[in-house]
Design a protein around this motif. Structure first.
Motif, mmCIF file in Angstrom:
data_model
loop_
_atom_site.group_PDB
_atom_site.id
_atom_site.type_symbol
_atom_site.label_atom_id
_atom_site.label_comp_id
_atom_site.label_asym_id
_atom_site.label_seq_id
_atom_site.Cartn_x
_atom_site.Cartn_y
_atom_site.Cartn_z
ATOM 1 N N LEU A 53 -32.562 34.670 -54.302
ATOM 2 C CA LEU A 53 -32.953 35.108 -52.751
ATOM 3 C C LEU A 53 -31.587 35.519 -52.209
ATOM 4 O O LEU A 53 -31.587 36.679 -51.248
ATOM 5 C CB LEU A 53 -33.475 34.112 -51.889
ATOM 6 N N TYR A 62 -41.650 37.578 -60.267
ATOM 7 C CA TYR A 62 -42.991 36.989 -59.987
ATOM 8 C C TYR A 62 -42.836 36.666 -58.187
ATOM 9 O O TYR A 62 -43.777 36.058 -57.642
ATOM 10 C CB TYR A 62 -42.908 35.593 -60.371
ATOM 11 N N GLY A 63 -41.918 37.382 -57.454
ATOM 12 C CA GLY A 63 -41.697 37.128 -56.018
ATOM 13 C C GLY A 63 -40.979 35.988 -55.839
ATOM 14 O O GLY A 63 -40.916 34.780 -56.549
ATOM 15 N N ASN A 64 -40.466 36.063 -54.663
ATOM 16 C CA ASN A 64 -39.809 35.063 -53.825
ATOM 17 C C ASN A 64 -40.361 33.773 -53.985
ATOM 18 O O ASN A 64 -39.597 32.624 -54.283
ATOM 19 C CB ASN A 64 -39.293 35.424 -52.429
ATOM 20 N N ALA A 65 -41.410 33.539 -53.585
ATOM 21 C CA ALA A 65 -42.183 32.535 -53.416
ATOM 22 C C ALA A 65 -42.119 31.436 -54.757
ATOM 23 O O ALA A 65 -41.727 30.394 -54.589
ATOM 24 C CB ALA A 65 -43.782 32.557 -52.919
ATOM 25 N N VAL A 66 -42.525 31.967 -55.864
ATOM 26 C CA VAL A 66 -42.700 31.327 -57.070
ATOM 27 C C VAL A 66 -41.239 30.828 -57.487
ATOM 28 O O VAL A 66 -41.064 29.859 -57.949
ATOM 29 C CB VAL A 66 -43.279 32.150 -58.124
ATOM 30 N N VAL A 71 -38.539 30.131 -55.425
ATOM 31 C CA VAL A 71 -38.120 29.122 -54.676
ATOM 32 C C VAL A 71 -38.849 27.617 -55.165
ATOM 33 O O VAL A 71 -38.325 26.545 -55.350
ATOM 34 C CB VAL A 71 -38.671 29.144 -53.065
ATOM 35 N N LEU A 72 -40.307 27.707 -55.256
ATOM 36 C CA LEU A 72 -41.125 26.752 -55.515
ATOM 37 C C LEU A 72 -40.973 26.261 -57.026
ATOM 38 O O LEU A 72 -41.000 24.914 -57.318
ATOM 39 C CB LEU A 72 -42.657 27.046 -55.329
#
Lengths: 312, 312
Positions: free
Chosen positions: A79, A96-100, A102-103
């Motif tokens: 990020l 897959y997007g920032n969220a995936v 980080v998690l």
């Protein structure tokens, strides 16, 4: 012989098992990042330090834990860096997007907790707590320095020590901790890891500006684009006021990167930085002098000296 | 009397001390999120469960650890939710950037590791490893289900259990673990926390669509805007095909939210969801029946029953 093939194979198998999940998106991220390899520099440090001492209990767990912490940081770092490529692959979060991203990093941290719990060694848990804290602080500090343009050699040293060298120091000190070695031995290995880690990060930062994209396998100039001052730009800044301007505008003008590279070559700053890396590597080698010489301590020293000339 | 004022005051002091950092940006984030308060629901659960059993060793450490894990998740969640407000404050990342938010979350996780190491209890470390894994998997699953439109009641139950209820269960089970209670006692408290956590999340999700923004202190419809199906939209989907379309377009049309609210009221689905939450809360109360009745078990039961009517 310092052949690490067998322990590294066991490492890969154990890692693949450890990061299994029923959740599809976690599996996809890990195929990209964790199980696709990488140089495994940190596990190598663990295995070499362990063998230099005659073998440490839980060396595999330690190797897994340091790599999990490093990989989680990479996922949380995507990020920040917005790196175009990471280990030659498309950065995970772009798919897959920032969220995936980080998690999935958090998932790795939970597995780190599991693997160090397996050792039953609370002193190891506490050392990981310290290093994880230092690492997070180092990463935030780097961001803060860029945001506030709080550029200084002192801040640079703090950042590379916190975000890179502290974990490398745990890699090499860890086996001594697990064996219950005398303080001098622990201290020597800790100091080696710290100096090696600094040299390593200094080299990475040097190559980020002065390297060859084809050899590196990624574009150069990432640090400049993020407003991050490294040793080379810091030394240039002292002599050429325009360098601060280039950093301030994040190297947006077409000729900025070439200008920095030319300034570094012509002024001798590039050579100065290389000399400093060489000295760091040499200090790392000397830090190991309290340990008896054997193929594994020699291999550690050779790793450090490689930083003086590494091109990728 | 179940006055938690004294332990909660000690908790706030210990938390503030624990999250101290030399790095300015970390301090700023924590002023926003950690030390600014919040309802401290998880620490309350810990203190009530501990006192219900006559007091557990390391209850403060446990309370700190669950709150740190929760706060770190909030910081990593800001990216996902893109919540306009969180605990009434501007979401941290909007002020300092995603990076600082994620890394400050990592800092909190390192302090969690430190505080559980302090207990010397490896069984607690392992339980945190399990719950942190479950939590990360639940969050990624929620994202995956939205991305693939893989909507089902089964997935909804998996998500709320993993992302919310598992940590609540650790809050209430933890004191029994630390006291070395018999399996029936641990199991009763675990089950209570799990059912309470499910009811809690179901209520949150209900309010996210049916609540009053002024009472909630934040806008409604966040889940719809992120394509997240919750119990209410899942039940509506079974009867009204247009609901899937609204979720697919993330509620972008001006009348979408009002349409969903009207459908829920007129069809009786809103009442059905409230009835299900009531039943969950009732089950939570029954789960505690193996424990002797005392002011603290009564307070836990009252907390659960409050979920049947909570408006904010």
């Amino acid at each position: 012989m310092t052949d690490l093939e067998a322990p590294l194979r066991r490492f890969e198998e154990a890692l693949a098992e450890l990061v299994q999940s029923e959740v599809l998106f976690i599996r996809l991220i890990h195929q990209d990042l964790v199980t696709a390899g990488g140089k495994r520099i940190r596990p190598r440090l663990v295995f070499l330090a362990s063998r230099a001492l005659g073998g440490a209990p839980f060396e595999l767990e330690l190797a897994l834990a340091v790599e999990l912490l490093h990989s989680a940081t990479l996922l949380h770092d995507d990020l920040i860096d917005e790196a175009e490529t990471r280990r030659g692959k498309e950065a995970a979060f772009r798919k897959y997007g920032n969220a995936v991203s980080v998690l999935s990093g958090d998932f790795l941290l939970s597995r780190l907790l599991h693997v160090i719990a397996r050792t039953g060694r609370m002193d190891l848990v506490e050392r990981f707590a310290q290093v994880a804290k230092t690492l997070a602080e180092g990463e935030v500090l780097q961001f803060q320095v860029a945001a506030l343009e709080d550029y200084s050699l002192e801040n640079y040293e703090r950042i590379i020590t916190a975000k890179t060298a502290a974990l490398m120091a745990l890699c090499t000190e860890g086996p001594a901790l697990l064996r219950g070695e005398a303080p001098e031995v622990r201290e020597a290995l800790h100091r080696f890891g710290l100096l090696y880690g600094q040299a390593f990060q200094m080299r990475d930062d040097y190559l980020d500006l002065m390297g060859t994209p084809e050899v590196l396998g990624k574009p150069v100039g990432g640090d400049v684009r993020e407003g991050k001052a490294t040793l080379i730009t810091l030394l240039l800044m002292e002599r050429f006021p325009e360098v601060r301007e280039i950093l301030r505008r994040r190297g947006r003008e077409a000729s900025d990167l070439e200008r920095l590279r030319a300034l570094a070559q012509e002024s001798g700053v590039a050579q100065e930085v290389e000399a400093r890396i060489r000295r760091k590597a040499q200090e790392a080698v000397e830090a190991l002098s309290p340990l008896p010489e054997n193929p594994y301590t020699l291999a550690l020293k050779a790793l450090a000296l490689k930083e003086a000339e590494r091109l990728a």
